[in-house]
Enzyme design. Sequence first.
Site, PDB file in Angstrom:
ATOM      1  N   SER A 222       3.804   4.501  -6.932  1.00 60.60           N
ATOM      2  CA  SER A 222       4.143   3.318  -6.333  1.00 60.60           C
ATOM      3  C   SER A 222       5.280   3.427  -5.174  1.00 60.60           C
ATOM      4  O   SER A 222       5.238   4.410  -4.368  1.00 60.60           O
ATOM      5  CB  SER A 222       4.231   2.084  -7.416  1.00 60.60           C
ATOM      6  N   HIS A 249      -0.136   2.571  -5.282  1.00 57.21           N
ATOM      7  CA  HIS A 249       0.016   1.205  -5.011  1.00 57.21           C
ATOM      8  C   HIS A 249       0.204   0.769  -3.537  1.00 57.21           C
ATOM      9  O   HIS A 249       1.364   1.118  -2.876  1.00 57.21           O
ATOM     10  CB  HIS A 249       0.903   0.443  -5.542  1.00 57.21           C
ATOM     11  N   ASP A 345       3.207  -0.207 -14.581  1.00 54.69           N
ATOM     12  CA  ASP A 345       1.843   0.171 -14.311  1.00 54.69           C
ATOM     13  C   ASP A 345       1.813   1.693 -14.794  1.00 54.69           C
ATOM     14  O   ASP A 345       2.431   2.591 -14.257  1.00 54.69           O
ATOM     15  CB  ASP A 345       1.372  -0.160 -12.983  1.00 54.69           C
TER      16      ASP A 345
END
Length: 441
Positions: A222, A249, A345
């Site tokens: 991310s 992401h 995540d």
Amino acid sequence: MDSTRIRVMVVDDSAVIRKIVTSTLLREPDIEVVGTAASGKEAIARFRELQPDVITLDIEMPEMNGIEAIGHIRAMDSRVPIIMFSTLTEAGGKATLDALSCGATDYVTKPTSSASIESSKDIIASALVGKIRVLGQKRKKSPPSLPGSSGVNPTHRPGATRGSSSTIETRHSNSRETRNALPEPIGRSLSHRDEGSRDSGSRQVPRAAPTRAPSVVLIGISTGGPNALGEVIPALPANLSVPIVIVQHMPATFTRLLAERLDTKSKLHVMEAKGGENPRAGEVYIAPGEHHLVVNTNSRGDLTLALDDSPPVNSCRPSVDTLFHSAVRLGSRVLAIVMTGMGQDGYVGARELKGVGAEIATQDEASSVVWGMPGFVTNAGLSDNVIALSAMADFISKRCAPSNGSSRFSGQPKMLTSGSLVGTSGSPRGQSRELGGGKWH
């Protein structure tokens, strides 16, 4: 002045945007706006004066745009977090990737012009405040740094170092940022003592080295991801024996542009996944923004990809947890890597994969822009190897070497044209190289 509050400088040529961002941040008790600027040139002058902990920076501005301003700011301070304001357009996506490659830390997308003032504040609050808080707190823990004083390239991953004397660590200590904040896995309770590595100072005993190379590499990443992937993927060899599937992401359009950019620099095929593909050796697939990406196997045992439009997981779509969960059926044939990123995540999915014998690796704290995602996995005792970014490509290459007995997929060789990037081995990219093939076994 409260020295514990995060000091933010807002830079945008639009007085309306400056007002919206400022009023939004003023809602937060731990954040203060110490000043604003209407151009890149003004931002440079005000940065010297204000010494903020975080900068929000527009891209398109008069006199000097945001990308140009980054270089000047980095010359003064290589670590101050810079969050770009971008638009969800093709041009905005390209400019954002340019800004990140020039030294920006992260980005948020602006509300559309049709959004009301109040809805714009809500959009900015949800996208920006969390990033300011995490990056600002990290900034306060480390003093300002002049380029060259810490070994950090000012135009490369601000807030992170390139590595350390130990680039692959097989014992793991707890991070202050994640030590007491481990999440509960979905669908089952988690004892806070069951891994043994959450007590301060505890260490995980690494499992025995895998006797067989993986058949697929999954990467979740991310904040700081585009630059990190830009260092890892182009350094991988053309004859890599397995496919790589990545969740980064990013919004739609941005993921396609990232894939295209990596493809031009890499010896591997890099593309945005569309669903229905059969990933093969030497191919890299990036999940498209706004869609989950899952892996399956067909009746012949070939790996397949599918898109999933189910609701966001961990407020993310695509989600690393969703990708990892889909690979549980593949068991020990998976190498799952969690790299730099905010939040958690990938933690639940990594735990599930670990339970079926998959190998788990994480990026180390020193080289991560934010050690949230990899930190949660590492501090839960799930990581078999903690790896510096500078060593990641070599780690993947060695783990996936054909001599390790990996299962592979057949694929067409990528024709490497003359005049392209020279590979890390020093051999010209102009030579054609063939990617290994084979069925999943």
